[in-house]
Design an enzyme around this catalytic site. Sequence first.
Site, PDB file in Angstrom:
ATOM      1  N   HIS A 122      54.625  44.612  54.782  1.00  0.00           N
ATOM      2  CA  HIS A 122      53.987  43.969  53.618  1.00  0.00           C
ATOM      3  C   HIS A 122      53.115  42.837  54.166  1.00  0.00           C
ATOM      4  CE1 HIS A 122      53.932  41.281  50.044  1.00  0.00           C
ATOM      5  NE2 HIS A 122      54.329  42.311  49.329  1.00  0.00           N
ATOM      6  N   ASP A 198      62.613  41.211  57.391  1.00  0.00           N
ATOM      7  CA  ASP A 198      62.171  41.061  56.004  1.00  0.00           C
ATOM      8  C   ASP A 198      63.063  41.970  55.154  1.00  0.00           C
ATOM      9  OD1 ASP A 198      61.002  41.428  53.544  1.00  0.00           O
ATOM     10  OD2 ASP A 198      58.960  41.683  54.302  1.00  0.00           O
ATOM     11  N   GLN A 201      63.131  44.359  50.339  1.00  0.00           N
ATOM     12  CA  GLN A 201      63.384  45.630  49.647  1.00  0.00           C
ATOM     13  C   GLN A 201      64.796  46.156  49.893  1.00  0.00           C
ATOM     14  OE1 GLN A 201      61.567  47.088  47.401  1.00  0.00           O
ATOM     15  NE2 GLN A 201      59.867  45.655  47.579  1.00  0.00           N
ATOM     16  N   LYS A 224      64.035  40.379  43.351  1.00  0.00           N
ATOM     17  CA  LYS A 224      64.109  41.822  43.623  1.00  0.00           C
ATOM     18  C   LYS A 224      65.543  42.326  43.617  1.00  0.00           C
ATOM     19  CE  LYS A 224      59.878  41.854  46.366  1.00  0.00           C
ATOM     20  NZ  LYS A 224      58.876  42.569  45.584  1.00  0.00           N
ATOM     21  N   CYS A 361      50.280  45.548  48.662  1.00  0.00           N
ATOM     22  CA  CYS A 361      50.187  44.478  49.667  1.00  0.00           C
ATOM     23  C   CYS A 361      50.415  45.021  51.067  1.00  0.00           C
ATOM     24  CB  CYS A 361      51.177  43.343  49.373  1.00  0.00           C
ATOM     25  SG  CYS A 361      50.849  42.508  47.843  1.00  0.00           S
TER      26      CYS A 361
HETATM   27  N1  PMP Z   1      58.207  41.834  51.914  1.00  0.00           N
HETATM   28  C1  PMP Z   1      58.401  42.958  51.208  1.00  0.00           C
HETATM   29  C2  PMP Z   1      58.850  44.201  51.923  1.00  0.00           C
HETATM   30  C3  PMP Z   1      58.182  42.964  49.824  1.00  0.00           C
HETATM   31  O1  PMP Z   1      58.378  44.073  49.129  1.00  0.00           O
HETATM   32  C4  PMP Z   1      57.768  41.769  49.197  1.00  0.00           C
HETATM   33  C5  PMP Z   1      57.486  41.732  47.711  1.00  0.00           C
HETATM   34  N2  PMP Z   1      56.734  42.793  47.238  1.00  0.00           N
HETATM   35  C6  PMP Z   1      57.597  40.630  49.989  1.00  0.00           C
HETATM   36  C7  PMP Z   1      57.829  40.697  51.336  1.00  0.00           C
HETATM   37  C8  PMP Z   1      57.203  39.331  49.370  1.00  0.00           C
HETATM   38  O2  PMP Z   1      58.181  38.887  48.478  1.00  0.00           O
HETATM   39  P1  PMP Z   1      57.894  37.662  47.493  1.00  0.00           P
HETATM   40  O3  PMP Z   1      56.598  37.993  46.804  1.00  0.00           O
HETATM   41  O4  PMP Z   1      59.062  37.685  46.563  1.00  0.00           O
HETATM   42  O5  PMP Z   1      57.804  36.449  48.312  1.00  0.00           O
END
Ligand code: PMP
Length: 405
Positions: A122, A198, A201, A224, A361
Amino acid sequence: MSFDANTIRDEFPILSMEANEHPLVYLDNAATTQKPQVVLDALITYYTTSNANVHRGAHYLSDRATAQFEHARDRVAQFLNAPENSYVIWTKGTTEAINQVAHGLEWCIAPDDEILITSLEHHANLVPWQQLAFRTGARLRVLPLTSKGEWEPEYAHYFNEHTRIFACTQISNAIGVKTPLKDMLAAAKAVGAFTLVDGAQAVAHYEVDVTELDCDFYAFSGHKMYGPTGIGALYGKAHALDVLTPLQTGGEMVSHVTYNSTEFNTLPYRLEAGTPNIEGVIGLSTACDFLASQDREDMLIWEQKLARYVYDELKFNNDIEIYSPATDTTVVSLSVPGIHTLDLNGYLDSQGVAVRAGSHCAHPLMAQLGVSSTLRASFACYNTLSEARRFCDVLLEAIEILGDD
Ligand code: PMP
């Protein structure tokens, strides 16, 4: 199977809504999950019975708020199987947690160092490292992973004596594939790199054990995993957190200040400047309770069954290309060549079905897949087989209508 999605659904008030005059079918859970009543109640109860600033120790309410706030830290440490609660740092979410680490390690990055990420990241686990590389002159390297989450042995040399940081997602948000985390973490550790996972997910679906993972840092977001937005955490080992330069400075993170110097507080407060998101922390801890009260294994089996159902329904359709794996995932990411994913998304939305169309993203991953966007249905514990069926029906309807243009 003891897990029952229809029963758990009743705990999520928003799911009985209509959207565009159709029953809401919420399949955008990888973006954010809905919140159970216990989490909503925890937020209201906090504001109606305990609201005060924490750690000021000034009065009854402040003590109550502080006790709940620190209890939440214990709860999240337990949720992650972290050995100490002081290894849990509150952040706004995964993004802020990763930025804290990228900023915090800048002092130890030299121009011939390498920062290694994977091709499934991401932007939140890419841009902070890229910018760190720009600032320090270090080299950002990208370990190629296939869309099946495979790491080819010829890429072992990506882990070498220059690798200072290895940052990797546990599960791709865009296509739902798991990464070969254990092997990669072992390779990174063998060359003495800092490791960051990270977990954005992963936390809603898997029981996370940071002690077993043995990573230096683990980042995740509350929203999430059935918790509120605006709260998440950075777990770190003591030696790793200890060397981080704070991302922000100000109140709470200091023990003594003069005009000429500042003595920083101990962990975790050293990395938590300013008044924290107290209700968020309490809501997140309640979300941990909510998850812990479920049969997590059965819950995951159910979520995977829904994704598998959609996969099997669509896999032989020549109009559809699927990028997610057939098994071991809670996501189905697809495209329909000739029809824009935004148009598919618009039709699904008009019928009450909430999914996500876009690059998720993850622009470089989209390029790797050879598309600019995908349509992603992502499942949570409260989704039902009839919702999975409805997604397939409405998608096929959309293809029929939009394909004629
Ligand atoms: N890493 C991953 C794999 C994600 O799916 C997301 C959110 N889509 C993020 C980072 C960023 O998370 P946040 O927007 O809650 O900071």
